[in-house]
Write a protein that holds these residues in place. Structure first.
Motif, mmCIF file in Angstrom:
data_model
loop_
_atom_site.group_PDB
_atom_site.id
_atom_site.type_symbol
_atom_site.label_atom_id
_atom_site.label_comp_id
_atom_site.label_asym_id
_atom_site.label_seq_id
_atom_site.Cartn_x
_atom_site.Cartn_y
_atom_site.Cartn_z
ATOM 1 N N GLY A 1 -0.227 14.187 -0.171
ATOM 2 C CA GLY A 1 0.876 14.008 -1.105
ATOM 3 C C GLY A 1 2.256 14.069 -0.469
ATOM 4 N N HIS A 2 2.314 14.079 0.855
ATOM 5 C CA HIS A 2 3.627 14.131 1.506
ATOM 6 C C HIS A 2 4.137 12.716 1.745
ATOM 7 C CE1 HIS A 2 6.888 15.179 4.118
ATOM 8 N NE2 HIS A 2 6.650 16.466 3.906
ATOM 9 N N PRO A 3 5.314 12.361 1.214
ATOM 10 C CA PRO A 3 5.793 10.978 1.301
ATOM 11 C C PRO A 3 5.946 10.482 2.738
ATOM 12 C CG PRO A 3 7.091 12.210 -0.282
ATOM 13 C CD PRO A 3 6.214 13.204 0.398
ATOM 14 N N LEU A 4 6.347 11.355 3.667
ATOM 15 C CA LEU A 4 6.488 10.880 5.045
ATOM 16 C C LEU A 4 5.117 10.689 5.685
ATOM 17 C CD1 LEU A 4 9.585 12.880 6.305
ATOM 18 C CD2 LEU A 4 9.465 10.622 5.242
ATOM 19 N N GLY A 5 4.187 11.556 5.306
ATOM 20 C CA GLY A 5 2.808 11.377 5.760
ATOM 21 C C GLY A 5 2.250 10.074 5.227
ATOM 22 N N ALA A 6 2.707 9.681 4.029
ATOM 23 C CA ALA A 6 2.231 8.441 3.422
ATOM 24 C C ALA A 6 2.574 7.248 4.308
ATOM 25 C CB ALA A 6 2.841 8.264 2.036
ATOM 26 N N LEU A 7 3.703 7.338 5.015
ATOM 27 C CA LEU A 7 4.062 6.263 5.951
ATOM 28 C C LEU A 7 2.943 6.080 6.970
ATOM 29 C CD1 LEU A 7 7.807 6.994 6.796
ATOM 30 C CD2 LEU A 7 6.884 4.903 5.805
ATOM 31 N N LEU A 8 2.485 7.189 7.518
ATOM 32 C CA LEU A 8 1.439 7.125 8.542
ATOM 33 C C LEU A 8 0.107 6.675 7.956
ATOM 34 C CD1 LEU A 8 2.070 10.345 10.642
ATOM 35 C CD2 LEU A 8 2.493 7.952 11.261
ATOM 36 N N SER A 9 -0.290 7.334 6.863
ATOM 37 C CA SER A 9 -1.631 7.035 6.358
ATOM 38 C C SER A 9 -1.713 5.608 5.831
ATOM 39 C CB SER A 9 -2.059 8.049 5.301
ATOM 40 O OG SER A 9 -1.194 8.012 4.201
ATOM 41 N N SER A 10 -0.651 5.122 5.177
ATOM 42 C CA SER A 10 -0.760 3.748 4.690
ATOM 43 C C SER A 10 -0.660 2.771 5.861
ATOM 44 C CB SER A 10 0.273 3.453 3.613
ATOM 45 O OG SER A 10 1.549 3.791 4.040
ATOM 46 N N PHE A 11 0.008 3.185 6.922
ATOM 47 C CA PHE A 11 0.038 2.326 8.108
ATOM 48 C C PHE A 11 -1.367 2.178 8.680
ATOM 49 C CE2 PHE A 11 0.749 0.975 12.423
ATOM 50 C CZ PHE A 11 1.820 0.109 12.297
ATOM 51 N N LEU A 12 -2.080 3.297 8.721
ATOM 52 C CA LEU A 12 -3.447 3.269 9.237
ATOM 53 C C LEU A 12 -4.322 2.295 8.448
ATOM 54 C CD1 LEU A 12 -5.684 4.584 11.023
ATOM 55 C CD2 LEU A 12 -6.050 6.152 9.118
ATOM 56 N N PHE A 13 -4.262 2.419 7.138
ATOM 57 C CA PHE A 13 -5.104 1.547 6.309
ATOM 58 C C PHE A 13 -4.614 0.106 6.316
ATOM 59 C CE2 PHE A 13 -6.091 5.712 4.199
ATOM 60 C CZ PHE A 13 -7.360 5.783 4.747
ATOM 61 N N GLY A 14 -3.282 -0.058 6.360
ATOM 62 C CA GLY A 14 -2.740 -1.412 6.427
ATOM 63 C C GLY A 14 -3.172 -2.108 7.714
ATOM 64 N N LEU B 1 0.832 -1.197 0.000
ATOM 65 C CA LEU B 1 0.000 0.000 0.000
ATOM 66 C C LEU B 1 0.873 1.255 0.000
ATOM 67 C CD1 LEU B 1 -2.914 0.825 0.078
ATOM 68 C CD2 LEU B 1 -2.769 0.887 2.570
ATOM 69 N N LEU B 2 1.921 1.208 0.792
ATOM 70 C CA LEU B 2 2.828 2.362 0.884
ATOM 71 C C LEU B 2 3.459 2.666 -0.469
ATOM 72 C CD1 LEU B 2 4.469 4.466 2.426
ATOM 73 C CD2 LEU B 2 6.051 2.667 3.100
ATOM 74 N N LEU B 3 3.919 1.601 -1.143
ATOM 75 C CA LEU B 3 4.568 1.814 -2.443
ATOM 76 C C LEU B 3 3.604 2.470 -3.426
ATOM 77 C CD1 LEU B 3 6.535 -1.532 -2.579
ATOM 78 C CD2 LEU B 3 7.555 0.752 -2.669
ATOM 79 N N VAL B 4 2.363 1.985 -3.448
ATOM 80 C CA VAL B 4 1.387 2.563 -4.375
ATOM 81 C C VAL B 4 1.067 4.002 -3.960
ATOM 82 C CG1 VAL B 4 -0.884 2.292 -5.412
ATOM 83 C CG2 VAL B 4 0.418 0.278 -4.784
ATOM 84 N N THR B 5 0.949 4.212 -2.641
ATOM 85 C CA THR B 5 0.662 5.568 -2.167
ATOM 86 C C THR B 5 1.778 6.532 -2.563
ATOM 87 O OG1 THR B 5 -0.475 4.583 -0.283
ATOM 88 C CG2 THR B 5 -0.012 6.929 -0.158
ATOM 89 N N LEU B 6 3.013 6.065 -2.506
ATOM 90 C CA LEU B 6 4.133 6.939 -2.874
ATOM 91 C C LEU B 6 4.012 7.379 -4.336
ATOM 92 C CD1 LEU B 6 7.118 5.237 -1.032
ATOM 93 C CD2 LEU B 6 6.015 7.428 -0.504
ATOM 94 N N CYS B 7 3.612 6.438 -5.180
ATOM 95 C CA CYS B 7 3.401 6.793 -6.583
ATOM 96 C C CYS B 7 2.290 7.837 -6.674
ATOM 97 C CB CYS B 7 3.046 5.567 -7.407
ATOM 98 S SG CYS B 7 2.532 5.960 -9.083
ATOM 99 N N ALA B 8 1.220 7.603 -5.916
ATOM 100 C CA ALA B 8 0.108 8.559 -5.920
ATOM 101 C C ALA B 8 0.575 9.929 -5.445
ATOM 102 C CB ALA B 8 -1.024 8.039 -5.038
ATOM 103 N N CYS B 9 1.480 9.947 -4.468
ATOM 104 C CA CYS B 9 2.007 11.216 -3.955
ATOM 105 C C CYS B 9 2.688 11.998 -5.065
ATOM 106 C CB CYS B 9 3.051 10.977 -2.860
ATOM 107 S SG CYS B 9 2.364 10.454 -1.297
#
Ligand code: ATP
Ligand code: MG
Lengths: 308, 500
Positions: free
Chosen positions: A249-262, A22-30
């Motif tokens: 769209g912040h890559p470090l924020g993506a760590l948190l948000s994808s963690f939440l969904f994961g 999820l994180l990898l895909v989110t990073l692309c989305a970012c």
């Protein structure tokens, strides 16, 4: 079921394994959203690259080649998406949906062509037993009981995913290229009025970031388990869109948000062995996505009101 | 001679000849003004010099060398920069980041932020254009944002700087600062082209002036040899008349505000505004921009909800109603910014002429619009208000700035409502067309309409209004009748001075 430390470690472990793709895909989305390309083709890209990772492994038994093919396929699809949206001025919604629908049909069709099934192919194929990505076991960690469980069964790509979040952050926020990309996302016409080839920047950056979806695809089919199921991406692409929305769209924020969904996804699968209804459990990730977005927006609105 | 344009002709795709063998030149360290009617081709000729528009014929020389600009970056490389009327900024980025974009100061692959800020600060000090390099550009007021645009060009080492109507959006104080900046830049060896409709500015700063009409340069004057009157005559082709406004006895109360208050961010943007406009009256709101004018109009027209108080249109309470309801109560509104509220740039002139009346007779019946009626109506507006356009199916964005403004004014005035709200009705409009719009406003007044006029041009307010309210800090700081107007006293009240 008892709530032991070991049990929590298991939950954390399956969370981690849910988080990384999820994180990898989110990073692309970012990256895509930072350069103002609305990429909803994430889902189809993930599905197709996952399929090709499995297929290449099935035919070649070369894990490196499988990863490479998967990454290239993801980049190709992302390039097509960007070319249609940016260069040909296509509607992002339509281009994205076209890619997603095509991907589902294409992989389902290929599944039945190659493997003669409409459901699942597992590691035990007619061609012999497939092996996935090697699981890393890190010397210091594997000796500590609970920690061992947490990091159990993780592959190189899982660790790479976290590293890539940091790399993406540095590229986007510290380098000159990243600065230009963000500027383009904020005001395209200002950038082009200064003689920047905006479309080229958009297409190249999104295409490169698409490679990360390829890595996510490998994790789905060759990661903790080795198998391919019809529609194996299971809306992760859309969840990544939500995760990206949450982290702005912040890559470090993506760590948190994808963690939440994961975590919610992992929760759903962990609770499978309990009395709760299966269908209800499967709702958890999606309901929590909607809830998270709603809560986030309410807070954001309060904040902006308080500020003003 | 730092640049020369020889026999430039520009024919747009739709056959409009915007420039007809125009020749002009600029000397080093000179401030050159270009004046002319709306649609005369001023913006076009400068867009050609800046590489935004390709000329159909003609030659451009910079420092004696023949140039062919395909994009603005070619022009920039030749030392030409342009401050466009609509700013091109990265809103969420800092001032410094905006300035260095494209020529970033780097440390390997990375941005060198410390050095960037330092360089930008040094640049701003060199030209005494004070800015805060680390402020977010979205947070800067218009005058500062314009400064950022100027610094951006200076950072690129431009020697020729083009300004297209730079003062149209500025407050009077900011205009003074801008004119000062222009002089400083010229003194430091930069060469400047200024396009403007404000002849006082022309006389204040320029060395030489070109007058354009219908795509041609019709006159060239040294500042020392000309006057505002002569320039005005050259622009419109006939001498300007002074207006005599006949006295009219105000009739019934058509627009009224009672203790209107608007609180934003815990601050009273408008406080206890009680004003009224009667039939047959033009009432002006005088004030330095940013003292609540925009908010007042937005509260009246339904674009913003007031905190307390009342707005009555023809006696009907329309406080915080929808725009539709308020307009239906008998009000039309020429909005402050023609492109933000006043029109849709991607839509055709026809569509823009129709807007707001799409579901009333004779433009539609039973939910279907009638194209032929709309077409002839649009044509009539274009004719009556002298909009220079090639056809009613042209897109709004293809009009020159002033002509777009005229169409918005035409639409709102032709609704013939009892109440007419005019905000900056002549922004970007040449002096000839301004006269005709003023005449039309006076005519509406004689027909018994109530006109509320907001303008940053004090002369416009003074010459048209029967009554003036002074707005300062969101409060009414004085009221004048036509015969008691005194510009000194008015000026004092506008900056917060005490009432007599
Ligand atoms: N993109 C375009 N396509 C077609 N016609 C255009 C386009 N841009 C401008 N024109 C036409 O060219 C003519 C000159 O326009 P220009 O913008 O140069 O006028 P201007 O002198 O700057 O006027 P203003 O004072 O109103 O800004 C106008 O008749 C306008 O309608
Ligand atoms: Mg213009």
């Amino acid at each position: 079921m008892t709530l032991s430390a070991e049990y929590l470690a298991t939950v954390l472990n399956s969370t981690l394994r849910e988080v990384t793709p999820l994180l990898l895909v989110t990073l692309c989305a970012c990256v895509c959203s930072k350069v103002s390309v609305f990429n909803i083709a994430l889902e189809g890209t993930l599905l197709t690259s996952a399929f090709f990772a499995f297929l290449t492994q099935y035919f070649t038994r070369n894990i490196y080649l499988s990863v490479l093919v998967s990454v290239l396929v993801a980049m190709l699809i992302t390039f097509i998406m960007a070319f249609f949206i940016v260069h040909l001025n296509g509607q992002s919604m339509i281009v994205g949906m076209a890619i997603n629908t095509f991907s589902l049909g294409f992989t389902t069709f290929m599944l039945s062509m190659v493997f003669n099934t409409k459901g699942t192919v597992n590691a035990m194929t007619p061609n012999g037993l497939l092996t996935g990505l090697t699981k890393l076991s890190i010397p210091g960690l594997r000796d500590i009981p609970i920690v061992r469980t947490v990091f159990n069964n993780l592959t190189v790509i899982d660790y790479l995913a976290f590293a890539l979040a940091i790399v993406t952050y540095i590229v986007m926020y510290k380098t000159v290229i990243g600065f230009r990309l963000r500027a383009i996302g904020i005001n395209k016409s200002a950038a082009s009025s200064l003689g920047i080839r905006v479309k080229r920047y958009q297409i190249i950056s999104t295409t490169i970031s698409g490679g990360m979806i390829g890595l996510a695809g490998c994790l789905l089919t060759l990661g903790s388990v080795t198998l391919f199921t019809q529609n194996i991406s299971a809306a992760r692409g859309y969840v990544a869109l939500a995760a990206n929305n949450l982290c702005k769209g912040h890559p470090l924020g993506a760590l948190l948000s994808s963690f939440l969904f994961g975590f919610t996804k992992a929760l759903a699968s962990v609770l499978q062995n309990t009395a709760a209804k299966q269908q209800l459990l499967e709702c958890i990730p999606y309901v929590s996505t909607i809830a998270a977005m709603a809560i986030y927006n309410v807070i954001a609105r309060r904040k902006s009101k308080a500020l003003s | 001679m730092i640049f020369e344009m020889k026999d430039i002709t520009k024919v747009y795709e739709d056959g409009v000849v915007a420039n007809d063998s125009v020749s002009l030149h600029l000397n080093k360290g000179e401030i050159l003004s270009i004046v002319g009617e709306n649609g005369a081709g001023k913006s076009t000729i400068m867009k050609i010099l800046y590489g935004l528009v390709k000329p159909s014929y003609g030659e451009i020389y910079v420092k004696g060398e023949r140039m062919r600009f395909r994009t603005p970056s070619d022009a920039m490389a030749a030392g030409i920069g342009m401050v466009q009327q609509h700013f091109m900024l990265f809103e969420e980025m800092t001032v410094a980041e905006n300035i260095v974009f494209k020529n970033e100061i780097r440390k390997g692959l990375f941005m060198d932020m410390d050095k960037t800020i330092e360089t930008v600060r040094a640049l701003s000090e060199k030209y005494s254009l004070t800015i805060d390099p680390s402020a977010r550009s979205a947070d800067c007021p218009v005058g500062l944002r314009q400064r950022v645009e100027i610094l951006k060009i200076l950072y690129q080492n431009a020697e020729i700087i083009i300004f297209d109507e730079p003062s149209a959006v500025l407050t009077p104080l900011e205009v003074d600062a801008l004119l000062e900046t222009l002089k400083n830049l010229a003194a430091s060896g930069k060469s400047i082209v200024l396009i403007t409709h404000k002849l006082q500015e022309v006389m204040a700063v320029s060395d030489r002036i070109y007058v354009m009409r219908a795509g041609k340069v019709v006159a060239e004057r040294m500042k020392s040899e000309t006057s505002i009157e002569e320039l005005a005559f050259l622009m419109v082709g006939h001498p300007m008349t002074t207006r005599q406004i006949p006295a009219v006895h105000p009739g019934s109360r058509l627009l009224e505000m009672k203790a209107l208050t608007l609180t934003q961010d815990g601050r009273d943007v408008l406080k206890d505004i009680s004003i009224h406009v009667d039939a047959g009256e033009i009432v002006g709101i005088a004030g330095v921009s940013g003292n609540g004018q925009s908010e007042l109009i937005q509260c009246i027209t339904g674009l913003c909800a007031s905190t307390s108080g009342q707005v009555l249109v023809q006696g009907k309470d329309v406080t915080n109603r929808s725009v539709r309801e308020i307009r239906d109560a008998g009000l039309a509104h020429i909005s402050e910014d023609r492109f933000v509220w006043g029109s849709a740039v991607q839509a055709t002139l026809e569509e823009n002429a129709l807007m707001g009346r799409q579901d009333s007779a004779p433009f539609s019946s039973h939910g279907l619009v009638r194209h032929s009626t709309i077409r002839s109506y649009a044509q009539k507006l274009i004719q009556d208000f002298g909009v220079k356009a090639s056809s009613p199916t042209q897109k709004m964005q293809e009009l020159s700035g002033g002509n777009a403004q005229k169409l918005v004014v035409a639409r709102e005035m032709s609704m013939n409502t009892p109440v007419l709200i005019c905000c900056e009705p002549t922004r970007g409009i040449d002096i000839g067309a301004m006269e005709s719009i003023h005449d039309k406003l006076v005519a509406r007044r004689e027909e018994g309409a109530a006109v509320l006029l907001v303008s940053s041009e004090l002369t416009e307010i003074m010459s048209l209004s029967d009554r003036i309210y002074v707005l300062y800090g969101g409060k009414i700081n004085g009221e004048f009748q036509r015969d008691a107007m005194d510009d000194k006293h008015l000026g004092l009240l506008m900056v917060g001075g005490a009432r007599a």
